[in-house]
Design a protein around this motif. Structure first.
Motif, PDB file in Angstrom:
ATOM      1  N   THR A 106      -1.471   2.670  -4.077  1.00  0.00           N
ATOM      2  CA  THR A 106      -1.071   3.016  -5.640  1.00  0.00           C
ATOM      3  C   THR A 106       0.294   3.227  -6.010  1.00  0.00           C
ATOM      4  N   THR A 107       0.698   4.407  -4.945  1.00  0.00           N
ATOM      5  CA  THR A 107       2.156   4.576  -5.130  1.00  0.00           C
ATOM      6  C   THR A 107       3.172   3.420  -4.973  1.00  0.00           C
ATOM      7  N   HIS A 108       2.829   2.345  -4.692  1.00  0.00           N
ATOM      8  CA  HIS A 108       3.508   1.275  -4.677  1.00  0.00           C
ATOM      9  C   HIS A 108       3.393   0.351  -5.869  1.00  0.00           C
ATOM     10  N   THR A 128      -1.926   0.770   7.176  1.00  0.00           N
ATOM     11  CA  THR A 128      -2.845  -0.370   6.821  1.00  0.00           C
ATOM     12  C   THR A 128      -1.734  -1.487   6.971  1.00  0.00           C
ATOM     13  N   PRO A 129      -2.207  -2.888   6.915  1.00  0.00           N
ATOM     14  CA  PRO A 129      -1.259  -4.129   6.756  1.00  0.00           C
ATOM     15  C   PRO A 129      -0.415  -4.135   5.410  1.00  0.00           C
ATOM     16  N   ALA A 130       0.829  -4.669   5.432  1.00  0.00           N
ATOM     17  CA  ALA A 130       1.610  -4.648   4.582  1.00  0.00           C
ATOM     18  C   ALA A 130       1.209  -5.152   3.272  1.00  0.00           C
ATOM     19  N   TYR A 131       0.467  -6.117   3.340  1.00  0.00           N
ATOM     20  CA  TYR A 131      -0.101  -7.106   2.143  1.00  0.00           C
ATOM     21  C   TYR A 131      -1.097  -5.958   1.367  1.00  0.00           C
ATOM     22  N   GLY A 151      -5.207  -2.430  -4.681  1.00  0.00           N
ATOM     23  CA  GLY A 151      -4.489  -1.197  -4.073  1.00  0.00           C
ATOM     24  C   GLY A 151      -5.652  -0.501  -3.504  1.00  0.00           C
ATOM     25  N   MET A 152      -5.496   0.409  -2.302  1.00  0.00           N
ATOM     26  CA  MET A 152      -6.475   0.993  -1.971  1.00  0.00           C
ATOM     27  C   MET A 152      -6.384   2.575  -2.112  1.00  0.00           C
ATOM     28  N   PHE A 153      -7.735   3.257  -2.065  1.00  0.00           N
ATOM     29  CA  PHE A 153      -7.601   4.761  -2.344  1.00  0.00           C
ATOM     30  C   PHE A 153      -7.517   5.026  -3.960  1.00  0.00           C
TER      31      PHE A 153
END
Length: 279
Positions: free
Chosen positions: A180-182, A173-176, A124-126
């Motif tokens: 973090t909230t996902h 951002t792309p779906a892939y 995940g990003m961020f």
């Protein structure tokens, strides 16, 4: 827990004369009983940053460069910064071509278009969390690998989570690339709906803790960190970057501090579990 992480990090930020709790990315209460960190950069965990701040060898400037002249950067706020070298940290930018290659319209948990045999795993990003298990994405992949294999070994379990997992679509951002909230609610849902998978993931968490402590015995680890800390100071002096006018700062951590934070972390989770059982 985020508040204990902040308490530990503040030891370093004290050298820079900055109260990290007041950072724009930190949310807390009057008692600082929790810390929620939300930011689009990862932690800059490096001793030399804080030592450079302590000795006045660096300055943090929040601004943008407007133009450059000979050995000088002119900022939009009118500041002139003498410089010989400019390093631009561009970070990483995920490619939307990956979505196209995968035919990805929606990411259901970790699965392309909700297909349990087509997982896609990306860190995940961020930063978006109150609790932290690592500063690295590496340990998390162990849990993800177990999770994607679970539905290969036990395909019938997919029906228990079908339609229940968070869905990510392409946007900034792309779906892939999940946020973090996902990922956080995804793991919570999987653990709640599939107790056996939840138990297996819990076992991996315990293994991570055990391996971390075996690979980094506190006494030896602190000694190694202190030796590197002292080495930076010696290099500063050898190169004439600092003088003896300012006292050398002691390495801000010791074994007793680390043991205390670990004990309080364990107690935090014991109390959290007790509250959940009462609820």
């Amino acid at each position: 827990p985020g508040h204990l992480l902040m308490e530990a990090m503040q030891k370093m930020y004290d050298l820079a004369g900055f109260d990290a709790w007041t950072a724009h990315s930190v949310r807390t209460d009057a008692n600082r009983s929790f810390a929620h960190i939300s930011q689009k950069t990862v932690f800059g965990v490096t001793d030399i940053y804080f030592l450079a701040a302590y000795y006045g060898l660096m300055e943090v400037v929040e601004d943008e460069i407007k133009r450059l002249t000979h050995l000088c950067a002119h900022t939009k706020k009118g500041k002139m910064i003498e410089c010989e070298v400019i390093l631009k940290a561009v970070g990483t930018k995920p490619s939307f071509l990956i979505d196209k290659m995968l035919g990805l319209k929606e990411l259901h948990g970790l699965w392309v278009n909700g297909d349990p045999l087509r997982p896609v795993v990306c860190n995940g990003m961020f930063v978006e969390a109150r609790n932290f298990g690592s500063f690295s994405s590496g340990p998390g992949f162990a849990t993800m690998v177990m999770t994607v294999n679970w539905f290969v070994d036990y395909p019938g379990d997919w029906e228990s989570v079908r339609g229940q997992l968070p869905v990510s679509k392409a946007g900034d951002t792309p779906a892939y690339v999940p946020s973090t909230t996902h990922l956080t609610p995804m793991f919570a849902i999987l653990s709640g709906l599939l107790p056996m998978l939840g138990a297996a993931m819990g076992e991996l968490d315990q293994m991570k803790t055990m391996k971390q402590r075996r690979a980094h015995p506190i006494k030896e680890y602190i000694a190694s960190c202190k030796a590197e800390w002292d080495c930076y100071i010696r290099v500063f002096k050898q190169r004439g970057m600092i003088t003896d006018d300012r006292p050398e700062p002691a390495y801000p951590y010791n074994g007793a501090m680390v043991e205390d934070w670990m004990d309080r972390t364990s107690m935090f989770w014991v109390q959290r579990m007790a509250q959940q059982q009462k609820g």
